[in-house]
Scaffold this motif. Structure first.
Motif, PDB file in Angstrom:
ATOM      1  N   GLY A 289       9.457 -13.136  -3.914  1.00 52.15           N
ATOM      2  CA  GLY A 289       8.919 -13.925  -5.016  1.00 52.15           C
ATOM      3  C   GLY A 289       8.883 -15.421  -4.765  1.00 52.15           C
ATOM      4  O   GLY A 289       8.362 -16.176  -5.587  1.00 52.15           O
ATOM      5  N   THR A 290       9.408 -15.875  -3.644  1.00 52.20           N
ATOM      6  CA  THR A 290       9.397 -17.301  -3.304  1.00 52.20           C
ATOM      7  C   THR A 290       9.531 -17.461  -1.799  1.00 52.20           C
ATOM      8  O   THR A 290      10.148 -16.617  -1.125  1.00 52.20           O
ATOM      9  CB  THR A 290      10.534 -18.057  -4.010  1.00 52.20           C
ATOM     10  N   ALA A 291       8.976 -18.550  -1.262  1.00 52.22           N
ATOM     11  CA  ALA A 291       8.989 -18.762   0.185  1.00 52.22           C
ATOM     12  C   ALA A 291      10.274 -19.416   0.678  1.00 52.22           C
ATOM     13  O   ALA A 291      10.607 -19.321   1.863  1.00 52.22           O
ATOM     14  CB  ALA A 291       7.800 -19.626   0.600  1.00 52.22           C
ATOM     15  N   ALA A 292      11.011 -20.089  -0.208  1.00 52.98           N
ATOM     16  CA  ALA A 292      12.162 -20.903   0.225  1.00 52.98           C
ATOM     17  C   ALA A 292      13.175 -20.117   1.054  1.00 52.98           C
ATOM     18  O   ALA A 292      13.511 -20.536   2.178  1.00 52.98           O
ATOM     19  CB  ALA A 292      12.818 -21.549  -0.984  1.00 52.98           C
ATOM     20  N   PRO A 293      13.691 -18.972   0.578  1.00 53.04           N
ATOM     21  CA  PRO A 293      14.692 -18.271   1.392  1.00 53.04           C
ATOM     22  C   PRO A 293      14.114 -17.682   2.677  1.00 53.04           C
ATOM     23  O   PRO A 293      14.801 -17.589   3.695  1.00 53.04           O
ATOM     24  CB  PRO A 293      15.192 -17.155   0.457  1.00 53.04           C
ATOM     25  N   VAL A 294      12.833 -17.312   2.645  1.00 51.78           N
ATOM     26  CA  VAL A 294      12.193 -16.733   3.835  1.00 51.78           C
ATOM     27  C   VAL A 294      12.025 -17.798   4.910  1.00 51.78           C
ATOM     28  O   VAL A 294      12.346 -17.575   6.088  1.00 51.78           O
ATOM     29  CB  VAL A 294      10.829 -16.119   3.461  1.00 51.78           C
ATOM     30  N   VAL A 295      11.533 -18.964   4.518  1.00 53.99           N
ATOM     31  CA  VAL A 295      11.375 -20.066   5.461  1.00 53.99           C
ATOM     32  C   VAL A 295      12.738 -20.506   5.987  1.00 53.99           C
ATOM     33  O   VAL A 295      12.900 -20.797   7.178  1.00 53.99           O
ATOM     34  CB  VAL A 295      10.637 -21.247   4.793  1.00 53.99           C
ATOM     35  N   ALA A 296      13.725 -20.524   5.103  1.00 49.87           N
ATOM     36  CA  ALA A 296      15.081 -20.911   5.518  1.00 49.87           C
ATOM     37  C   ALA A 296      15.621 -19.965   6.581  1.00 49.87           C
ATOM     38  O   ALA A 296      16.261 -20.400   7.548  1.00 49.87           O
ATOM     39  CB  ALA A 296      16.005 -20.931   4.300  1.00 49.87           C
ATOM     40  N   ASP A 297      15.360 -18.668   6.403  1.00 53.68           N
ATOM     41  CA  ASP A 297      15.815 -17.687   7.401  1.00 53.68           C
ATOM     42  C   ASP A 297      15.175 -17.939   8.763  1.00 53.68           C
ATOM     43  O   ASP A 297      15.836 -17.830   9.805  1.00 53.68           O
ATOM     44  CB  ASP A 297      15.481 -16.269   6.931  1.00 53.68           C
ATOM     45  N   GLU A 298      13.887 -18.268   8.751  1.00 55.38           N
ATOM     46  CA  GLU A 298      13.191 -18.541  10.012  1.00 55.38           C
ATOM     47  C   GLU A 298      13.778 -19.766  10.702  1.00 55.38           C
ATOM     48  O   GLU A 298      14.034 -19.757  11.908  1.00 55.38           O
ATOM     49  CB  GLU A 298      11.693 -18.765   9.755  1.00 55.38           C
TER      50      GLU A 298
END
Length: 419
Positions: A289-298
């Motif tokens: 539902g949001t890009a923040a945690p996904v980008v943070a993981d990358e």
């Protein structure tokens, strides 16, 4: 005072020593033999067995060529540069034979753009048809592969099978290669297993390809987006796979073999498979539902965020811009488009990177119910037309010119034999 160039044929039959050849070319004697290894000069051993001689007219022709075109296919600096009339990339725009590529893709089908690349002529309404023998051979080969085989595996095997079914594949004349191109591309598409029972193997190539990528019924906007994606991706100057194709064509490999060389390079995660990484990233953002945690993981894993930035475009990738604009007209693409914008905006806090065509392609594939490997299939089918254009161009050049010299940095001989 400017040096006068010798007249062609002025030294018919005259042979030059290595030292004389090096002086004329303005290089060291060892570089003369580098020209020989690249196929740019021919040499003949002296009758006594010591040293070589070179044809004076051949040397003088090379001198003139080097003066006229210091940016030719090889130079004494070792940097490879290839003359081409196909694609120009300049200031966040790119052009096919001088025409804006995004405008071409917006107004013409993939097949029409392919014809433009190959011949410099538009053929309105052109479609490509695969011969039965070629399709039958390609399908048998593809059907024999393990179930887990990827799209490039299937396309590579289909190319080899189609090649084996064509006894005239060694004819490298322009008309013969064009005939191969117009049948190979639809053969590759038709050889892929269909995902819709009501698929049709006729009409525009994008329609046929759609049925190989998803079981969903397409709307006109989605088909137009797929067709435009094919047109946008048809060529992109000397990408890694295209260079491999030109090397194969330089050695006078036939068109099927040249395409096989391109497919071998395309599968890398830094090239054709990059859209799959962006696809999976996009699905992860949609799921959370949001890009923040996904980008943070990358970023935490030390990885570059997929689908962002391009080394040839300091600004926005024009292919992404054109494809995103079309996807705005696809109702089912709205959630994926919002997720893509979220990825770009979130990453901009860390580094200002624009979306590239891999992210736009991921929006198309994810919103159409396609697998993460679908973008790789689209990329490979599209780029096959560009590879053929480069092979045609290379067949018109001197054979084996794609022969750079290695810079040996190992142990200097003589070394003792290993125990």
């Amino acid at each position: 005072m400017r040096d006068q160039e010798p007249a062609v044929g002025a030294h018919e039959g005259r042979r030059l020593s290595t030292r004389e050849t090096a002086e004329l070319l303005g290089v060291k004697p060892e570089t003369v033999y580098a020209y020989v290894s690249r196929g740019q000069l021919s040499s003949r051993r002296n009758p006594g067995g010591r040293g070589s001689t070179f044809d004076a007219n051949e040397v003088e022709a090379l001198v003139r060529r080097n003066r006229r075109d210091s940016g030719g296919s090889s130079s004494t600096t070792g940097e490879l540069s290839v003359r081409t009339r196909i694609t120009l990339i300049d200031k966040d725009r790119y052009y096919f034979r001088g025409v804006d590529a995004t405008e071409l893709a917006a107004r013409h089908s993939y097949e029409e753009i392919a014809e433009w690349l190959w011949t410099g002529e538009l053929r309105p309404g052109v479609t490509f048809t695969a011969p039965r023998e070629s399709v039958a051979a390609a399908r048998r080969a593809v059907d024999s592969l393990p179930e887990h085989s990827g799209p490039t595996d299937r396309l590579r095997v289909a190319t080899i099978a189609a090649s084996a079914a064509d006894p005239l594949r060694f004819d490298l004349s322009e008309n013969a290669v064009l005939g191969t191109a117009r049948t190979l591309i639809p053969t590759l598409v038709t050889a892929l297993p269909p995902m819709r029972y009501d698929h049709r193997d006729e009409g525009p190539l994008a329609h046929r390809l759609w049925a190989r990528l998803t079981g969903r019924t397409p709307d006109e906007a989605s088909l137009r987006a797929l067709d435009t994606a094919l047109g946008l991706l048809v060529d992109h100057d000397l990408a890694a796979s295209t260079l491999a194709v030109r090397v194969a064509a330089s050695a006078r490999a036939h068109a099927y073999a040249a395409v096989s060389a391109g497919l071998g390079v395309l599968e890398g995660p830094l090239h054709g498979a990059a859209s799959g990484l962006a696809h999976r990233l996009l699905l992860d953002v949609l799921d959370r539902g949001t890009a923040a945690p996904v980008v943070a993981d990358e970023l935490r894993a030390g990885r570059q965020v997929p689908g962002l930035g391009h080394r040839l475009y300091p600004g926005e990738d024009p292919r992404a811009r054109a494809l995103f604009a079309l996807l705005e007209e696809v109702p089912s693409a709205a959630p994926a488009l919002a997720a893509a914008r979220d990825i770009v905006d979130t990453t901009a806090r860390h580094t200002p990177l624009h979306a590239n065509v891999d992210l736009a392609l991921a929006v198309l594939t994810a919103s159409s119910g396609m697998s993460s490997s679908a973008g790789e299939t689209v990329f490979a089918v599209a780029r096959t037309a560009g590879w053929i254009a480069h092979a045609l161009e290379e067949y018109g050049e001197r054979p084996l010119r794609m022969r750079p010299s290695g810079q040996y940095v190992g142990l200097r001989p003589p070394q003792p034999l290993p125990e």
